[in-house]
Design a protein around this motif. Structure first.
Motif, PDB file in Angstrom:
ATOM      1  N   ASN A  32       0.989  38.983   5.135  1.00  0.00           N
ATOM      2  CA  ASN A  32       1.004  37.760   5.928  1.00  0.00           C
ATOM      3  C   ASN A  32       0.642  36.508   5.121  1.00  0.00           C
ATOM      4  O   ASN A  32       0.313  35.478   5.698  1.00  0.00           O
ATOM      5  CB  ASN A  32       0.060  37.920   7.121  1.00  0.00           C
ATOM      6  CG  ASN A  32       0.442  37.024   8.266  1.00  0.00           C
ATOM      7  OD1 ASN A  32       1.568  36.550   8.342  1.00  0.00           O
ATOM      8  ND2 ASN A  32      -0.493  36.774   9.146  1.00  0.00           N
ATOM      9  N   LEU A  33       0.695  36.553   3.817  1.00  0.00           N
ATOM     10  CA  LEU A  33       0.305  35.405   3.003  1.00  0.00           C
ATOM     11  C   LEU A  33       1.205  34.194   3.229  1.00  0.00           C
ATOM     12  O   LEU A  33       0.731  33.069   3.250  1.00  0.00           O
ATOM     13  CB  LEU A  33       0.298  35.780   1.520  1.00  0.00           C
ATOM     14  CG  LEU A  33      -0.839  36.688   1.073  1.00  0.00           C
ATOM     15  CD1 LEU A  33      -0.734  36.977  -0.413  1.00  0.00           C
ATOM     16  CD2 LEU A  33      -2.173  36.077   1.391  1.00  0.00           C
ATOM     17  N   GLN A  34       2.498  34.385   3.412  1.00  0.00           N
ATOM     18  CA  GLN A  34       3.410  33.262   3.584  1.00  0.00           C
ATOM     19  C   GLN A  34       3.109  32.515   4.877  1.00  0.00           C
ATOM     20  O   GLN A  34       3.082  31.288   4.902  1.00  0.00           O
ATOM     21  CB  GLN A  34       4.860  33.750   3.562  1.00  0.00           C
ATOM     22  CG  GLN A  34       5.858  32.616   3.556  1.00  0.00           C
ATOM     23  CD  GLN A  34       7.276  33.112   3.395  1.00  0.00           C
ATOM     24  OE1 GLN A  34       7.592  34.237   3.743  1.00  0.00           O
ATOM     25  NE2 GLN A  34       8.140  32.265   2.875  1.00  0.00           N
ATOM     26  N   SER A  35       2.859  33.221   5.944  1.00  0.00           N
ATOM     27  CA  SER A  35       2.529  32.570   7.214  1.00  0.00           C
ATOM     28  C   SER A  35       1.220  31.797   7.116  1.00  0.00           C
ATOM     29  O   SER A  35       1.119  30.679   7.613  1.00  0.00           O
ATOM     30  CB  SER A  35       2.438  33.603   8.329  1.00  0.00           C
ATOM     31  OG  SER A  35       3.683  34.211   8.528  1.00  0.00           O
ATOM     32  N   ASP A  36       0.233  32.396   6.485  1.00  0.00           N
ATOM     33  CA  ASP A  36      -1.043  31.704   6.310  1.00  0.00           C
ATOM     34  C   ASP A  36      -0.870  30.434   5.473  1.00  0.00           C
ATOM     35  O   ASP A  36      -1.488  29.407   5.762  1.00  0.00           O
ATOM     36  CB  ASP A  36      -2.071  32.624   5.651  1.00  0.00           C
ATOM     37  CG  ASP A  36      -2.498  33.766   6.556  1.00  0.00           C
ATOM     38  OD1 ASP A  36      -2.318  33.649   7.790  1.00  0.00           O
ATOM     39  OD2 ASP A  36      -3.000  34.782   6.035  1.00  0.00           O
ATOM     40  N   ALA A  37      -0.029  30.498   4.457  1.00  0.00           N
ATOM     41  CA  ALA A  37       0.223  29.325   3.625  1.00  0.00           C
ATOM     42  C   ALA A  37       0.913  28.221   4.431  1.00  0.00           C
ATOM     43  O   ALA A  37       0.592  27.032   4.288  1.00  0.00           O
ATOM     44  CB  ALA A  37       1.075  29.713   2.419  1.00  0.00           C
ATOM     45  N   ARG A  38       1.839  28.592   5.304  1.00  0.00           N
ATOM     46  CA  ARG A  38       2.513  27.591   6.141  1.00  0.00           C
ATOM     47  C   ARG A  38       1.533  26.914   7.101  1.00  0.00           C
ATOM     48  O   ARG A  38       1.587  25.713   7.311  1.00  0.00           O
ATOM     49  CB  ARG A  38       3.657  28.233   6.917  1.00  0.00           C
ATOM     50  CG  ARG A  38       4.863  28.503   6.067  1.00  0.00           C
ATOM     51  CD  ARG A  38       6.067  28.863   6.923  1.00  0.00           C
ATOM     52  NE  ARG A  38       7.231  29.024   6.086  1.00  0.00           N
ATOM     53  CZ  ARG A  38       7.983  30.099   6.083  1.00  0.00           C
ATOM     54  NH1 ARG A  38       7.718  31.106   6.885  1.00  0.00           N
ATOM     55  NH2 ARG A  38       9.033  30.174   5.288  1.00  0.00           N
ATOM     56  N   VAL A  39       0.643  27.700   7.691  1.00  0.00           N
ATOM     57  CA  VAL A  39      -0.359  27.139   8.596  1.00  0.00           C
ATOM     58  C   VAL A  39      -1.258  26.158   7.837  1.00  0.00           C
ATOM     59  O   VAL A  39      -1.530  25.051   8.305  1.00  0.00           O
ATOM     60  CB  VAL A  39      -1.187  28.257   9.260  1.00  0.00           C
ATOM     61  CG1 VAL A  39      -2.407  27.704   9.969  1.00  0.00           C
ATOM     62  CG2 VAL A  39      -0.324  29.038  10.233  1.00  0.00           C
ATOM     63  N   ALA A 162      -1.890  21.222  18.645  1.00  0.00           N
ATOM     64  CA  ALA A 162      -2.679  22.218  17.917  1.00  0.00           C
ATOM     65  C   ALA A 162      -1.777  22.884  16.883  1.00  0.00           C
ATOM     66  O   ALA A 162      -0.574  23.042  17.099  1.00  0.00           O
ATOM     67  CB  ALA A 162      -3.238  23.252  18.878  1.00  0.00           C
ATOM     68  N   ILE A 163      -2.352  23.259  15.782  1.00  0.00           N
ATOM     69  CA  ILE A 163      -1.602  23.960  14.735  1.00  0.00           C
ATOM     70  C   ILE A 163      -1.364  25.391  15.220  1.00  0.00           C
ATOM     71  O   ILE A 163      -2.303  26.063  15.656  1.00  0.00           O
ATOM     72  CB  ILE A 163      -2.389  23.972  13.404  1.00  0.00           C
ATOM     73  CG1 ILE A 163      -2.658  22.545  12.931  1.00  0.00           C
ATOM     74  CG2 ILE A 163      -1.632  24.763  12.346  1.00  0.00           C
ATOM     75  CD1 ILE A 163      -1.432  21.732  12.614  1.00  0.00           C
ATOM     76  N   PRO A 164      -0.110  25.867  15.167  1.00  0.00           N
ATOM     77  CA  PRO A 164       0.162  27.237  15.611  1.00  0.00           C
ATOM     78  C   PRO A 164      -0.537  28.264  14.729  1.00  0.00           C
ATOM     79  O   PRO A 164      -0.854  27.983  13.587  1.00  0.00           O
ATOM     80  CB  PRO A 164       1.681  27.365  15.490  1.00  0.00           C
ATOM     81  CG  PRO A 164       2.190  26.095  14.952  1.00  0.00           C
ATOM     82  CD  PRO A 164       1.061  25.176  14.700  1.00  0.00           C
ATOM     83  N   ASP A 165      -0.771  29.439  15.278  1.00  0.00           N
ATOM     84  CA  ASP A 165      -1.391  30.477  14.464  1.00  0.00           C
ATOM     85  C   ASP A 165      -0.339  31.114  13.550  1.00  0.00           C
ATOM     86  O   ASP A 165       0.855  30.843  13.655  1.00  0.00           O
ATOM     87  CB  ASP A 165      -2.111  31.518  15.319  1.00  0.00           C
ATOM     88  CG  ASP A 165      -1.159  32.269  16.255  1.00  0.00           C
ATOM     89  OD1 ASP A 165       0.061  32.217  16.049  1.00  0.00           O
ATOM     90  OD2 ASP A 165      -1.663  32.909  17.184  1.00  0.00           O
ATOM     91  N   ALA A 166      -0.807  31.935  12.655  1.00  0.00           N
ATOM     92  CA  ALA A 166       0.070  32.525  11.636  1.00  0.00           C
ATOM     93  C   ALA A 166       1.187  33.365  12.218  1.00  0.00           C
ATOM     94  O   ALA A 166       2.247  33.499  11.611  1.00  0.00           O
ATOM     95  CB  ALA A 166      -0.758  33.354  10.649  1.00  0.00           C
ATOM     96  N   SER A 167       1.012  33.897  13.424  1.00  0.00           N
ATOM     97  CA  SER A 167       2.059  34.732  14.008  1.00  0.00           C
ATOM     98  C   SER A 167       3.308  33.914  14.362  1.00  0.00           C
ATOM     99  O   SER A 167       4.390  34.474  14.489  1.00  0.00           O
ATOM    100  CB  SER A 167       1.548  35.440  15.252  1.00  0.00           C
ATOM    101  OG  SER A 167       1.282  34.501  16.288  1.00  0.00           O
ATOM    102  N   LYS A 168       3.173  32.603  14.517  1.00  0.00           N
ATOM    103  CA  LYS A 168       4.308  31.747  14.832  1.00  0.00           C
ATOM    104  C   LYS A 168       4.898  31.103  13.592  1.00  0.00           C
ATOM    105  O   LYS A 168       5.915  30.428  13.673  1.00  0.00           O
ATOM    106  CB  LYS A 168       3.895  30.679  15.834  1.00  0.00           C
ATOM    107  CG  LYS A 168       3.511  31.269  17.171  1.00  0.00           C
ATOM    108  CD  LYS A 168       3.207  30.196  18.166  1.00  0.00           C
ATOM    109  CE  LYS A 168       2.824  30.812  19.510  1.00  0.00           C
ATOM    110  NZ  LYS A 168       2.456  29.811  20.481  1.00  0.00           N
ATOM    111  N   CYS A 169       4.245  31.241  12.479  1.00  0.00           N
ATOM    112  CA  CYS A 169       4.721  30.607  11.256  1.00  0.00           C
ATOM    113  C   CYS A 169       5.227  31.649  10.283  1.00  0.00           C
ATOM    114  O   CYS A 169       5.699  31.435   9.260  1.00  0.00           O
ATOM    115  CB  CYS A 169       3.607  29.797  10.621  1.00  0.00           C
ATOM    116  SG  CYS A 169       3.189  28.315  11.553  1.00  0.00           S
TER     117      CYS A 169
END
Length: 169
Positions: A32-39, A162-169
């Motif tokens: 999940n690193l890419q999603s966390d980076a997008r957030v 609000a910033i979306p969580d990693a599951s949406k990014c």
């Protein structure tokens, strides 16, 4: 006495099994690193917009146009760049954000369909202004990974989604 040359087959199999076990336990942490980076990038972008808006408001207050209820241009730097404001803050004019933030941004003609948002010229960000709000996406991010800016009104300062969580990014 015979000298041993290299590893036995048993030793090699044991090492491969140990590496496999380590890979299975460590892999989920890296998926999940890419999603966390997008957030994180979206959070940084939100902070940039907030900071730019603070500076624009300061310039508007100095110019005495922080109470204007209609769009008013405010010069933001020595190069003569201007942004359009309402109540002293940036309004939903599409040219405001690339100018104030100094980022490469493509203005979309319509809200993106389901899927990833991709800019045509390789810009870092995409934006869409509609019905008094401005939506921002990072190039290549899913359409659900969005920051929405709503300009100031007579009773409130600008708001940010609000910033979306990693599951949406």
């Amino acid at each position: 006495m015979k000298r041993q040359q290299g590893f036995t087959l048993i030793e090699l199999v044991v090492v491969i099994i140990i590496l496999g076990i380590l890979a299975v336990t460590a892999a989920p942490k890296f998926i999940n690193l890419q999603s966390d980076a997008r957030v994180s990038t979206l959070e940084g972008f939100k902070a940039s917009v907030q900071g730019a808006n603070t500076l624009v408001y300061s310039k508007a207050a100095i110019a005495g146009v922080d109470k204007n209820t209609t769009a008013t241009d405010v010069t933001i730097n020595a190069a003569g760049d201007t942004v359009s404001t309402i109540f002293g803050y940036m309004d939903d004019t599409e040219t405001n954000f690339p100018t104030a933030l100094e980022v490469s941004m493509e203005t979309l003609g319509a809200a993106p369909a389901t899927g990833n948002v991709t800019t045509t010229g390789g810009e870092d960000w995409a934006m869409f202004s509609d019905n008094g709000t401005v939506s921002f996406w990072q190039n290549g991010a899913p359409d659900s990974c969005v920051l929405i800016y709503t300009p100031a009104t007579a009773t409130s300062t600008p708001t940010y989604s609000a910033i979306p969580d990693a599951s949406k990014c």
